[in-house]
Design a protein around this motif. Structure first.
Motif, PDB file in Angstrom:
ATOM      1  N   SER A   8       0.824  -1.224   0.000  1.00  0.00           N
ATOM      2  CA  SER A   8       0.000   0.000   0.000  1.00  0.00           C
ATOM      3  C   SER A   8       0.852   1.266   0.000  1.00  0.00           C
ATOM      4  CB  SER A   8      -0.887  -0.006   1.253  1.00  0.00           C
ATOM      5  OG  SER A   8      -1.259   1.305   1.613  1.00  0.00           O
ATOM      6  N   LEU A   9       0.503   2.190  -0.893  1.00  0.00           N
ATOM      7  CA  LEU A   9       1.222   3.466  -0.939  1.00  0.00           C
ATOM      8  C   LEU A   9       0.859   4.340   0.257  1.00  0.00           C
ATOM      9  CD1 LEU A   9       1.117   4.489  -4.716  1.00  0.00           C
ATOM     10  CD2 LEU A   9       2.653   2.935  -3.524  1.00  0.00           C
ATOM     11  N   SER A  21      -3.346   8.636  -1.091  1.00  0.00           N
ATOM     12  CA  SER A  21      -2.859   7.900  -2.268  1.00  0.00           C
ATOM     13  C   SER A  21      -3.988   7.733  -3.274  1.00  0.00           C
ATOM     14  CB  SER A  21      -2.296   6.523  -1.876  1.00  0.00           C
ATOM     15  OG  SER A  21      -3.313   5.711  -1.337  1.00  0.00           O
ATOM     16  N   SER A  81      -4.433   6.748  -7.839  1.00  0.00           N
ATOM     17  CA  SER A  81      -3.732   6.528  -9.106  1.00  0.00           C
ATOM     18  C   SER A  81      -3.819   7.757 -10.007  1.00  0.00           C
ATOM     19  CB  SER A  81      -4.282   5.292  -9.821  1.00  0.00           C
ATOM     20  OG  SER A  81      -5.653   5.467 -10.088  1.00  0.00           O
ATOM     21  N   ALA A 127       0.783  10.637  -2.486  1.00  0.00           N
ATOM     22  CA  ALA A 127       1.398   9.692  -3.434  1.00  0.00           C
ATOM     23  C   ALA A 127       0.342   9.455  -4.499  1.00  0.00           C
ATOM     24  CB  ALA A 127       1.768   8.397  -2.726  1.00  0.00           C
ATOM     25  N   GLU A 128       0.423  10.157  -5.603  1.00  0.00           N
ATOM     26  CA  GLU A 128      -0.660  10.112  -6.582  1.00  0.00           C
ATOM     27  C   GLU A 128      -0.111  10.293  -8.001  1.00  0.00           C
ATOM     28  OE1 GLU A 128      -3.403  13.411  -6.184  1.00  0.00           O
ATOM     29  OE2 GLU A 128      -1.803  14.876  -6.251  1.00  0.00           O
ATOM     30  N   PHE A 142       0.038   8.095 -10.645  1.00  0.00           N
ATOM     31  CA  PHE A 142       0.818   7.060 -11.350  1.00  0.00           C
ATOM     32  C   PHE A 142       0.009   6.358 -12.439  1.00  0.00           C
ATOM     33  CE2 PHE A 142      -0.696   5.411  -7.289  1.00  0.00           C
ATOM     34  CZ  PHE A 142      -1.425   4.309  -7.671  1.00  0.00           C
ATOM     35  N   ARG A 143      -1.228   6.827 -12.641  1.00  0.00           N
ATOM     36  CA  ARG A 143      -2.014   6.277 -13.751  1.00  0.00           C
ATOM     37  C   ARG A 143      -1.468   6.821 -15.080  1.00  0.00           C
ATOM     38  NH1 ARG A 143      -7.373   8.621 -13.545  1.00  0.00           N
ATOM     39  NH2 ARG A 143      -7.940   7.436 -11.708  1.00  0.00           N
ATOM     40  N   THR A 161       5.700   5.933 -12.293  1.00  0.00           N
ATOM     41  CA  THR A 161       5.450   4.647 -11.641  1.00  0.00           C
ATOM     42  C   THR A 161       4.929   4.893 -10.219  1.00  0.00           C
ATOM     43  OG1 THR A 161       7.660   4.547 -10.686  1.00  0.00           O
ATOM     44  CG2 THR A 161       7.387   3.607 -12.895  1.00  0.00           C
ATOM     45  N   GLU A 162       4.405   3.830  -9.621  1.00  0.00           N
ATOM     46  CA  GLU A 162       3.966   3.924  -8.221  1.00  0.00           C
ATOM     47  C   GLU A 162       5.132   4.338  -7.338  1.00  0.00           C
ATOM     48  OE1 GLU A 162       0.419   0.571  -8.011  1.00  0.00           O
ATOM     49  OE2 GLU A 162       1.837   0.751  -6.361  1.00  0.00           O
ATOM     50  N   ALA A 218       5.735   8.041  -7.617  1.00  0.00           N
ATOM     51  CA  ALA A 218       4.705   8.819  -6.915  1.00  0.00           C
ATOM     52  C   ALA A 218       4.920   8.749  -5.410  1.00  0.00           C
ATOM     53  CB  ALA A 218       3.324   8.291  -7.284  1.00  0.00           C
ATOM     54  N   LEU A 219       5.267   7.540  -4.952  1.00  0.00           N
ATOM     55  CA  LEU A 219       5.502   7.369  -3.513  1.00  0.00           C
ATOM     56  C   LEU A 219       6.710   8.188  -3.057  1.00  0.00           C
ATOM     57  CD1 LEU A 219       4.975   6.009  -0.786  1.00  0.00           C
ATOM     58  CD2 LEU A 219       6.336   4.060  -1.589  1.00  0.00           C
TER      59      LEU A 219
END
Ligand SMILES: Cc1cc2nc3c(=O)[nH]c(=O)nc-3n(C[C@H](O)[C@H](O)[C@H](O)COP(=O)(O)O)c2cc1C
Length: 202
Positions: free
Chosen positions: A17-18, A141, A143, A178-179, A181-182, A187-188, A191-192
């Motif tokens: 989980s982010l 968080s 996407s 943390a957003e 990444f869609r 990438t996730e 964003a993280l």
């Protein structure tokens, strides 16, 4: 100075989980700023609070000395959640976006903590929140991208949380994100990391 920190988790995704990883980073930085802080955790994914039912709602509006055994049992969830908030100096809420809003487990938690005469009261001057002098950090968080642009109007996470916490007297709310990444090329992990790098504990 050591602080009492309440951490509220609502992603069921554990280590992947982010919001949990971002929340962990917030807690780590709080520990650096305030060594010997005590961290208490409520994991709503593992231990969800029940949806409000008729008995619970009636218990909220019944004087303590008149509560039936059934109401006493029902109100325990709310009493425990409120006690955890009352004793905290700092509250860290992991807030993943599900369908433009908060997770249903976090919503259920909020439904248990908003209680007239306990966490807020109506006065001649309007509503007074009774959970004062607390700092709130949100680990958001999603996407998509909601910080700016057209996505902003679809974010029902941060406005909702700020409204509810503000209603209860917790107006000092800082958001880390943390957003986004869609979008291609992000990438996730990117964003993280961006979210983690933005953390400042004031
Ligand atoms: C049920 C569900 C609904 C989601 N709805 C949205 C949404 O409305 N907007 C969005 O940008 N991302 C949405 N996502 C993506 C999550 O916000 C994203 O994966 C986030 O990292 C989840 O938080 P977590 O990593 O802490 O579990 C959704 C994910 C799930 C599982």
């Amino acid at each position: 100075m050591a602080k009492k920190v309440l951490r509220i988790i609502s992603s069921p995704r554990g280590a992947a989980s982010l919001s949990i990883q971002l929340g962990n980073a917030i807690v780590e930085k709080i520990k650096v700023a305030y060594p010997a802080s005590i961290i208490k955790e409520i994991n709503l994914a593992n231990d969800p609070l029940p949806h409000l039912d008729g008995v619970t709602i009636s218990s909220f509006f019944t004087p303590a000395e008149h509560l039936t055994p059934e109401q006493l049992a029902a109100i325990t969830y709310s009493d425990k959640a409120i006690a955890a908030l009352q004793e905290a100096d700092i509250i860290v809420v992991d807030a993943p976006m599900y369908n433009f809003t908060i997770t249903s487990t976090l919503k259920s938690f909020l439904d248990h903590i908003v209680r007239r005469g306990v966490t807020f009261q109506a006065t001649e001057n309007g509503i007074e929140g009774l959970l004062k002098n607390k700092k709130v950090y949100l680990a958001f968080s999603a996407s998509g991208n909601y910080a700016e642009g057209p996505g902003q109007s679809l974010d029902f996470v941060i406005p909702l949380l700020k409204s509810i916490f503000g209603w209860l007297g917790m107006t000092d709310v800082t958001v880390f994100r943390a957003e986004g990444f869609r979008m291609s090329g992000i990438t996730e992990a990117d964003a993280l990391q961006k979210g983690i790098d933005s953390i400042v504990i004031a």
